[in-house]
Enzyme design. Structure first.
Site, mmCIF file in Angstrom:
data_model
loop_
_atom_site.group_PDB
_atom_site.id
_atom_site.type_symbol
_atom_site.label_atom_id
_atom_site.label_comp_id
_atom_site.label_asym_id
_atom_site.label_seq_id
_atom_site.Cartn_x
_atom_site.Cartn_y
_atom_site.Cartn_z
ATOM 1 C CG LEU A 94 -11.015 -3.518 9.136
ATOM 2 C CD1 LEU A 94 -11.899 -3.110 7.973
ATOM 3 C CD2 LEU A 94 -11.132 -2.515 10.279
ATOM 4 C CG HIS A 110 -4.258 -3.671 -2.564
ATOM 5 N ND1 HIS A 110 -3.668 -3.925 -1.350
ATOM 6 C CD2 HIS A 110 -3.520 -4.333 -3.492
ATOM 7 C CE1 HIS A 110 -2.623 -4.716 -1.533
ATOM 8 N NE2 HIS A 110 -2.515 -4.980 -2.822
HETATM 9 C C1 GAR Z 1 -1.537 3.781 -0.365
HETATM 10 O O1 GAR Z 1 -0.638 3.492 -1.409
HETATM 11 C C2 GAR Z 1 -2.585 2.699 -0.254
HETATM 12 O O2 GAR Z 1 -2.963 2.170 -1.487
HETATM 13 C C3 GAR Z 1 -1.839 1.662 0.561
HETATM 14 O O3 GAR Z 1 -1.135 2.413 1.515
HETATM 15 C C4 GAR Z 1 -0.830 3.712 0.991
HETATM 16 C C5 GAR Z 1 -1.335 4.751 1.949
HETATM 17 O O4 GAR Z 1 -0.927 6.039 1.562
HETATM 18 N N1 GAR Z 1 -2.759 0.727 1.159
HETATM 19 C C6 GAR Z 1 -2.468 -0.561 1.324
HETATM 20 O O5 GAR Z 1 -1.400 -1.060 1.040
HETATM 21 C C7 GAR Z 1 -3.599 -1.403 1.919
HETATM 22 N N2 GAR Z 1 -3.325 -2.792 1.793
HETATM 23 P P1 GAR Z 1 -1.684 7.353 2.102
HETATM 24 O O6 GAR Z 1 -1.694 7.272 3.630
HETATM 25 O O7 GAR Z 1 -0.809 8.477 1.619
HETATM 26 O O8 GAR Z 1 -3.054 7.395 1.522
#
Ligand code: GAR
Length: 209
Positions: A94, A110
């Site tokens: 962002l 996160h």
């Molecule tokens: C999740 O594990 C979330 O914590 C991570 O991406 C995945 C998305 O899964 N986010 C990050 O790494 C942000 N820095 P989802 O699309 O099944 O919710």
């Protein structure tokens, strides 16, 4: 009505956890009114459609610059009168303009215990690969407010998860999602929606209400 706009890029299991918690009546007054995906092929879009939720694709490649993309996202979220922006696996960085437009009204999930394994380059499976490479015995997930420092905003909730012998990044990712992410993300929204927390001097404080 407390209106939520969800930003997604992938599978959308965190979005699903939020929708399920709302359906179960666990976040009184809240509604996901729009989903913005950075990718046209994100399964999260299907989840939104199944729930009859407005869903749009706003992708970097369709805009001349990051600023133009963010302008379009801000415009859409304002049109939908969103009270809270949730980053539910959103993989586009962002801009300061976006963060300022929704100051203290953006939260992110996160998949580690911040400040471990976070910041630029740590996202998705890479976070779990780094945790396994380091050999930590405990990892987890963090919900934090978003400021201009990547993964550096005020921490709202964290939950620890055990690393187990023989874990692969995929196995660990799934355990962190099931035991931590899908629980603390809806809970964080409930706390904000009910006015139980506020950001004061860059830290999250429980209100006395
Ligand atoms: C999740 O594990 C979330 O914590 C991570 O991406 C995945 C998305 O899964 N986010 C990050 O790494 C942000 N820095 P989802 O699309 O099944 O919710």
């Amino acid at each position: 009505m407390f209106k939520i706009g969800a930003l997604v890029s992938g599978g959308g299991t965190n979005l699903q956890a939020i929708l399920d918690a709302i359906d179960r009546g666990e976040i009184p007054g809240a509604q996901v009114v729009t989903v913005i995906s950075s990718r046209a092929d994100a399964y999260a879009l299907e989840r939104a459609k199944k729930h009859g939720i407005d869903a749009v694709v706003l992708s970097k490649k369709d805009f001349a610059s990051a600023d133009d993309l963010m302008e379009a996202m801000i415009g859409h979220l304002r049109k939908m009168e969103v009270d809270l922006v949730v980053l539910a696996g959103f993989m586009t960085v962002l801009t300061p303009a976006f963060i300022q437009a929704f100051a203290n009204r953006i939260i992110n999930i996160h998949p580690s215990l911040i400040p471990s394994f976070c910041g630029d380059g740590f996202y998705g499976l890479k976070v779990h690969e780094a945790a396994l490479a380091k050999g930590v015995k405990v990892t987890g997930a963090t919900v934090h407010f978003v400021n201009e420092e990547t993964d550096g905003g005020p921490i709202l909730l964290q939950k620890a998860v055990q690393v187990q012998e023989g874990d692969t990044a995929e196995v660990l990712q799934k355990r962190v999602m099931e035991e931590a992410e899908w629980k603390i993300f809806p809970e964080a929204i409930r706390l904000i929606c009910s006015g139980a927390v506020e950001v004061v001097d860059g830290r999250v404080r429980r209100t006395t209400r």
